[in-house]
Motif scaffolding. Sequence first.
Motif, PDB file in Angstrom:
ATOM      1  N   ALA A  44       0.696  -1.186   0.010  1.00 40.71           N
ATOM      2  CA  ALA A  44       0.021   0.141   0.183  1.00 40.71           C
ATOM      3  C   ALA A  44       0.742   1.315  -0.073  1.00 40.71           C
ATOM      4  CB  ALA A  44      -0.885   0.000   1.230  1.00 40.71           C
ATOM      5  N   VAL A  45       1.988   1.278   0.938  1.00 48.12           N
ATOM      6  CA  VAL A  45       2.818   2.484   0.913  1.00 48.12           C
ATOM      7  C   VAL A  45       3.323   2.520  -0.681  1.00 48.12           C
ATOM      8  CG1 VAL A  45       4.980   3.644   1.840  1.00 48.12           C
ATOM      9  CG2 VAL A  45       3.174   2.402   3.345  1.00 48.12           C
ATOM     10  N   PHE A  46       3.880   1.412  -0.928  1.00 50.27           N
ATOM     11  CA  PHE A  46       4.827   1.529  -2.067  1.00 50.27           C
ATOM     12  C   PHE A  46       4.038   2.125  -3.206  1.00 50.27           C
ATOM     13  CE2 PHE A  46       6.537   0.035  -6.281  1.00 50.27           C
ATOM     14  CZ  PHE A  46       7.774   0.400  -6.356  1.00 50.27           C
ATOM     15  N   TYR A  47       2.598   1.678  -3.423  1.00 46.77           N
ATOM     16  CA  TYR A  47       1.932   1.983  -4.498  1.00 46.77           C
ATOM     17  C   TYR A  47       1.031   3.299  -4.200  1.00 46.77           C
ATOM     18  CZ  TYR A  47       2.374  -2.273  -7.327  1.00 46.77           C
ATOM     19  OH  TYR A  47       2.984  -3.237  -7.938  1.00 46.77           O
ATOM     20  N   ALA A  48       1.094   3.756  -3.135  1.00 43.23           N
ATOM     21  CA  ALA A  48       0.590   5.096  -2.808  1.00 43.23           C
ATOM     22  C   ALA A  48       1.378   6.140  -3.284  1.00 43.23           C
ATOM     23  CB  ALA A  48       0.241   5.144  -1.397  1.00 43.23           C
ATOM     24  N   VAL A  49       2.692   5.636  -3.162  1.00 41.74           N
ATOM     25  CA  VAL A  49       3.817   6.694  -3.475  1.00 41.74           C
ATOM     26  C   VAL A  49       3.810   6.683  -5.158  1.00 41.74           C
ATOM     27  CG1 VAL A  49       6.162   7.295  -3.712  1.00 41.74           C
ATOM     28  CG2 VAL A  49       5.341   6.549  -1.410  1.00 41.74           C
ATOM     29  N   ALA A  50       3.782   5.436  -5.525  1.00 46.02           N
ATOM     30  CA  ALA A  50       3.561   5.657  -7.110  1.00 46.02           C
ATOM     31  C   ALA A  50       2.571   6.477  -7.600  1.00 46.02           C
ATOM     32  CB  ALA A  50       3.649   4.163  -7.786  1.00 46.02           C
ATOM     33  N   ALA A  51       1.266   5.958  -7.175  1.00 46.74           N
ATOM     34  CA  ALA A  51       0.141   6.803  -7.611  1.00 46.74           C
ATOM     35  C   ALA A  51       0.155   8.030  -7.421  1.00 46.74           C
ATOM     36  CB  ALA A  51      -0.930   6.204  -6.875  1.00 46.74           C
ATOM     37  N   ALA A  52       0.656   8.713  -5.964  1.00 43.40           N
ATOM     38  CA  ALA A  52       0.869  10.059  -5.967  1.00 43.40           C
ATOM     39  C   ALA A  52       1.793  10.774  -6.855  1.00 43.40           C
ATOM     40  CB  ALA A  52       1.496  10.150  -4.374  1.00 43.40           C
ATOM     41  N   ALA A  87       6.912   9.470 -14.343  1.00 47.24           N
ATOM     42  CA  ALA A  87       7.162   9.537 -12.815  1.00 47.24           C
ATOM     43  C   ALA A  87       7.104   8.226 -12.188  1.00 47.24           C
ATOM     44  CB  ALA A  87       6.331  10.519 -12.285  1.00 47.24           C
ATOM     45  N   SER A  88       5.937   7.448 -12.361  1.00 48.95           N
ATOM     46  CA  SER A  88       5.785   6.300 -11.654  1.00 48.95           C
ATOM     47  C   SER A  88       6.835   5.027 -12.216  1.00 48.95           C
ATOM     48  CB  SER A  88       4.310   5.633 -11.789  1.00 48.95           C
ATOM     49  OG  SER A  88       3.587   6.393 -11.354  1.00 48.95           O
ATOM     50  N   ILE A  89       7.168   5.139 -13.104  1.00 47.21           N
ATOM     51  CA  ILE A  89       8.294   3.947 -13.647  1.00 47.21           C
ATOM     52  C   ILE A  89       9.746   4.642 -13.214  1.00 47.21           C
ATOM     53  CG2 ILE A  89       9.488   3.461 -16.024  1.00 47.21           C
ATOM     54  CD1 ILE A  89       6.874   3.681 -17.306  1.00 47.21           C
ATOM     55  N   SER A  90      10.036   5.673 -13.025  1.00 46.71           N
ATOM     56  CA  SER A  90      11.328   6.339 -12.592  1.00 46.71           C
ATOM     57  C   SER A  90      11.438   5.691 -11.208  1.00 46.71           C
ATOM     58  CB  SER A  90      11.348   7.772 -12.868  1.00 46.71           C
ATOM     59  OG  SER A  90      11.377   8.154 -13.976  1.00 46.71           O
ATOM     60  N   PHE A  91      10.188   6.074 -10.297  1.00 42.47           N
ATOM     61  CA  PHE A  91      10.050   5.573  -8.836  1.00 42.47           C
ATOM     62  C   PHE A  91      10.261   3.794  -8.944  1.00 42.47           C
ATOM     63  CE2 PHE A  91       7.571   4.044  -5.576  1.00 42.47           C
ATOM     64  CZ  PHE A  91       8.352   4.424  -4.321  1.00 42.47           C
ATOM     65  N   MET A  92       9.622   3.091  -9.693  1.00 37.23           N
ATOM     66  CA  MET A  92       9.616   1.746  -9.610  1.00 37.23           C
ATOM     67  C   MET A  92      10.698   1.201 -10.005  1.00 37.23           C
ATOM     68  SD  MET A  92       5.493   0.549 -10.750  1.00 37.23           S
ATOM     69  CE  MET A  92       4.218   1.087  -9.630  1.00 37.23           C
ATOM     70  N   PHE A  93      11.431   1.449 -11.281  1.00 34.79           N
ATOM     71  CA  PHE A  93      12.675   1.188 -11.508  1.00 34.79           C
ATOM     72  C   PHE A  93      13.829   1.615 -10.977  1.00 34.79           C
ATOM     73  CE2 PHE A  93      10.985   0.362 -16.115  1.00 34.79           C
ATOM     74  CZ  PHE A  93      11.104  -1.014 -16.055  1.00 34.79           C
ATOM     75  N   SER A  94      13.786   2.496  -9.924  1.00 29.21           N
ATOM     76  CA  SER A  94      14.736   2.800  -8.972  1.00 29.21           C
ATOM     77  C   SER A  94      14.756   2.068  -8.027  1.00 29.21           C
ATOM     78  CB  SER A  94      14.874   4.256  -8.762  1.00 29.21           C
ATOM     79  OG  SER A  94      14.920   5.136  -9.925  1.00 29.21           O
ATOM     80  N   TYR A  95      13.463   1.867  -7.173  1.00 30.75           N
ATOM     81  CA  TYR A  95      13.667   1.245  -5.701  1.00 30.75           C
ATOM     82  C   TYR A  95      13.539  -0.043  -5.899  1.00 30.75           C
ATOM     83  CZ  TYR A  95      13.549   5.539  -3.212  1.00 30.75           C
ATOM     84  OH  TYR A  95      13.853   6.687  -3.053  1.00 30.75           O
ATOM     85  N   ILE A  96      13.112  -0.959  -7.149  1.00 31.85           N
ATOM     86  CA  ILE A  96      13.165  -2.122  -7.484  1.00 31.85           C
ATOM     87  C   ILE A  96      14.710  -2.920  -7.236  1.00 31.85           C
ATOM     88  CG2 ILE A  96      13.814  -2.022 -10.112  1.00 31.85           C
ATOM     89  CD1 ILE A  96      11.827  -4.412 -10.358  1.00 31.85           C
TER      90      ILE A  96
END
Length: 1460
Positions: free
Chosen positions: A958-966, A1000-1009
């Motif tokens: 929930a936290v991770f996807y909340a950040v990505a959604a934000a 923006a979401s992809i940058s966050f996800m591909f970074s924190y993966i």
Amino acid sequence: MGFHLALALMWPLLVGPWMPVGALSPISWEVQRYDGWYNNLKEHSWGSKGSRLRRLVPANYADGVYQPLGEPHLPNPRELSNTALRGTAGQASLRNRTVLGVFFGYHVLSDVVSIDTPGCPAEFLNIHIPPGDPVFDPEGRGDVVLPFQRSRWDRKTGRSPSNPRDLTNQVTGWLDGSAIYGSAHAWSDALRSFSGGRLASGRDPAFPRGPQDALLVWTAPDPATGQAGLQGLYAFGAERGNRDPFVQALGLLWFRFHNWWADRLAREHPRWGDEELFQHARKRVVATYQSIAMYEWLPSFVGKTPPEYGGYRPFLDPSVSPEFVVASEQFFSTMVPPGVYMRNSSCHFREVVDGNSSFSRALRVCNSYWSREVLEAITALYHQDLSRLELLPGGLLESHGDPGPLFSAIVLDQFVRLRDGDRYWFENTRNGLFSEEEIAAIRNTSFREVLVAVTSVDTSDLQPNVFFWVAGDPCPQPGQLSTEGLRACEPLVVRDYFQGSGFGFGLTIGTLCCFPLVSLLGAWIVARLRMRNFKRLQSQNRPSIMSEKLVEGVEALEWQGHKEPSRVVRVHLQPGQIRVVDGRLTALRTVQLQPPQQVHLILSSNRGRRTLLLKVPKEYDLVLLFPMEEERQALVGNLRAALKESGLSFQEWELREQELLRAAVTREHRSHLLGTFFRHLFSQVLDINQADAGTLPLDSSRKVQEALTCELSRAEFAESLGLKPQDMFVESMFSLADKDGNGYLSFREFLDILVVFMKGSPEEKSRLMFRMYDFDGNGLISKDEFIRMLRSFIEISNNCLPKAQLAEVVESMFQEAGFQDKEELTWEDFHFLLRDHDSELRFTQLCVKGVEVPEVIKNLCRRASYISQEICPSPRVRARCPRTLMEPEMTSQRLQCPTDTDPPQEIRRRFGKKVTSFQPLLFTEAHREKFQRSRRHQTVQQFKRFVENYRRHIGCVAVFYAVAAALFLERTHHYAFAAHHKGITDTTRVGIILSRGTAASISFMFSYILLTMCRNLITFLRETFLNRYIPFDAAVDFHRLIAGTAIVLTVLHSAGHVVNVYLFSVSPLSVLSCLFPGLFHDNGSELPQKYYWWFFQTVPGLTGVMLLLVLAIMYVFASHHFRRHSFRGFWLTHHLYVVLYILLIIHGSFALIQPPRFHLFFLVPALFYAGDKLVSLSRKKVEIGVVKAELLPSGVTHLRFQRPQGFEYKSGQWVRIACLALGTNEYHPFTLTSAPHEDTLSLHIRAAGPWTTRLREIYSPPTGDSPAKYPKLYLDGPFGEGHQEWHRFEVSVLVGGGIGVTPFASILKDLVFKSSVSCQVFCKKIYFIWVTRTQRQFEWLADIIREVEESDRQDLVSVHIYITQLAEKFDLRTTMLYICERHFQKVLNRSLFTGLRSVTHFGRPPFEAFFNSLQEVHPQVRKIGVFSCGPPGMTKNVEKACQLVNKQDRTHFSHHYENF
């Protein structure tokens, strides 16, 4: 003092030297800046390039700020144009003005004002065309819109009614020759030759050179062709210096005039350098230009002489007004004639060649002409309210020949302000530019003298005032020009920017979509090659069991039917049989040739006579296709001889090949026939309805006869039982059932034996088995025959028991029954041996492959493991029980069923009266009171338990996807509502919102993966308090979840950019120059870049395409299927992440739309990941010697190697190793099987792929007496996983399948060691469930379990072994194995199969029932840990069982698992 000193130092830098730089410098004046700045020393920006226009009257916007007035307050612009500007063409000038005066005015305007540059962001005042407009809407559609882009404005204006929008001037607002020299220093430098003070010329010195890259030359497309380019254009100081041939001619004139002065000055001052010559020539040219424009041209235009020059007025604002632009430029448009005569110096008016090679008397000029007789019509357009009249139509209405009073006043005022407010005006004696004599000479220079100086004409060839023609002047024109006799104007050209790009654009998108398919094909090829290499590796040392005679044979192609592919086979003729094998010499089928069979041999008579059909009774046909007829004839000859030798009769005839294939009975036909055979067989045994069994084929009497007379061969009978034809059990059962001894089983013979197994009593079944294994038929079974019987049962376990152990079993069984003195048994003795197992024999059947046994039988006969509470009669007493008793199977006594209970109706119906009724026992009885809840309450409770069980997972996700959604919503909101000032949202709303939000979401996800792959960091954090909040065990699953979400967002991101590329490809250059000022300059060409430029010629586009390719490769090779078939392919392609992140950084760093943001997300995870990799690298390159290598059965390699110094780990953890002999870059993960207290480390590795198979070969024991020299290893780890959490639970269940038992070997040894040294361990009980196909697969684990059993003094470990490579539990063979196992366990207190005290079970463990029983045994334990490792199917079953049990409001089972 300091201020004045600083000013003195800065002034030369700002405005150039005020006095001579050097003693010998001839430049003794302040050189005027090219950009117009600092002309006024108090208001530095007055007249500068980019300064705003100065309004003469207040702005009149619709909203008072920036919105223009439109309909209905003002008339439609097109209607006004049609009304006012449709005058008669070719009217004579009332004052005999020449066309030179009109275009000289255009040239002067290009020098002082330019507002044609579109504004940014792009704003359009779309003009709606009235229906039926003859030019724009001749079809009367009514939906035509003429786009009109608003000009550039000052960004500091247009914010409030007190600060309305003002336009900006894109050139200098002075008469300073900016149309000749440019409005910027760089522009001027691009025009200069830097030699002799001249402007640069092309190949012809009389013409300027073509435009360079540094110049923003206006290159509007040709209205006749729509083609744009630099052909025929020259580099001038004005952007629009090439707008038409006449303005271009004036630019050429001033270019030559400058070079004329430079050459003259060079002759007069040979010691001057280029800069001196250029600035002196520029000064003189600009002064001459000012004089002609002010005192010669301006009076000819307005009809008035400007007032005398009274000197420089520093407080006068010279800024150009928008009213001046309308009064001059718009009025000029009404003065342009329909054509222009072309003559030479001898007054010869030559004809002009048109584009179609025709001749015209003049050069055609197309324009709209002012109609002066339209006052009433214009009044009607303004609703009879002339107070609304705008400046242009109002000024035109009062103009007649010359500009009217209003226009004249505006124009004259503007030029006077330009003159009097210019500090560099040539008549200003205080600026040091010219002396009085030079000023007088300049005032006396006319435009005719300039023309004479730069052309070859004589003074007499031109009139004194070139802007007028009066009687007596040379070369009168032949007549007044009108549209008659001139070619028509070119029609409008509609430009479709996307024309011709549709197919290529679609092909590009299709190619991008094919990236996954191409990657899938590549992965499939790699997987096939790896599997082929692996199989070749496995078969390298496999001894051939085929004789030389078998290798021989005839090669042919076997036809298997129209729907099945043909296969290459070899046919071998042997005595009494025909063997068909494949290329690996594996037997595919055997056709028995036994008399009195009659064989039919059918040969094809057409198509090369290459086909052969062999029909043998009670077999499906053999159809062979040969390459040549000779090969077929050779086989036919040998076959005839073999049939005669076997004493068989045969018939031979020919058919056409189509008829032959139609008459063939294929294997598929035979399978359908046998399927119907078995269904009807069981329908008669179990009394199943005929509709449930299926109907016999009744379409012909022949098929009915075939079904009724169908007989099974030995191979088909073995296949129906799931066994091999050569198995002893098959031979015994087949011989017993084959009453007529013809080698086949008829429907009746199979039915007779099946009835006994399905409905017979225990006595009948034991008698049947007695007859099966009474091989000599003497009515007695000897010990040898008894051993052979057991061996036939154990064959399904791959002959896992030696003969000595079987003899030991038989002796113990004979001794317990009191038959130790007997060597042979009668049937009564044999049945007495089975006296305790009547219940098992009662439900024993014969399982036929493909026929589902009724579920009721399975439920009644289920012997699943469960936990008994016999020694604890009540819950209160149970709580005081010191230990529990684990009984994996029901004992014979407990399996006895009450006989006084009526059997269920279904059992009575299917089994008849012989079925004994009984009531199945429950696994356990509940201790707690069970409340009856409604379905809604149960759903709520299940949801609450789910949240409780997975609260850490839910929280992190929930936290991770909340950040990505934000991040997605922030970018979406920005470009949807807050980025209108950039203009890109108005161009591509959906595309930009989708692409930027997902970016923006992809940058966050591909970074924190990256954090999910920091193994060392996760192992460390697992031991901290964070483990209570973050499920580190789910790191790999979270990695997959992020990757899956990221690839979906990547697809959406790409789709958004596809929309963007399309819209950018159809947007005019004026819009693109606003959106991408770093890429595009609006040069009037209009044509945007094609789609392929965006995809392949821009950094973001090319890197985006490469990213899609890299992601396609990585994702396909990372899929479960290809990862299992080619781990090396997965390993190598996943290292493309380095390329991926490099491309991501480059992709976003170009900043086409917004500043780079990827580094904001990437920096912190990259630092953690880099640190984690450095820790791994520090360990990887340490060579570790192998102490011991042992090859165990089932392809398991046991490696024992040195424990590195400081290597600390916990039981259940894993490492990655690389073998130096196999390459140092390929690491594979394996779980440690050694315990933490041991001095060495050990691994058990199963040869399941090429790497592990080669590893097994490398560590094979050396031949001879030479000492073993094992290759060294690289070690990386240890890494944590969920299995190491076993000690955190009071009760733990360990479930291992196959090689997945390796982590539990370490855990079991660790637990026993800690308990033996009195170490405090929170875990009080461990249940170990070992699921294996055969116990021989992992006999090394049996040794570890045996060691654990011997060391386990406190009964901490309870072991259950499940052997799955057996038939159903109610099958005859499994029942007999069960009887032997229980007897062996009872007599010797160890398993017959494993030699352990643990009881061996047959079949798969019932996890749900087992977990329910644990709740009863441990009622006070609120949480039980379940740890599984093995095949995905097994771990899914464990997870499903945990989920089902966790739905109850009782003990929670926390599942941790690993797949391989």
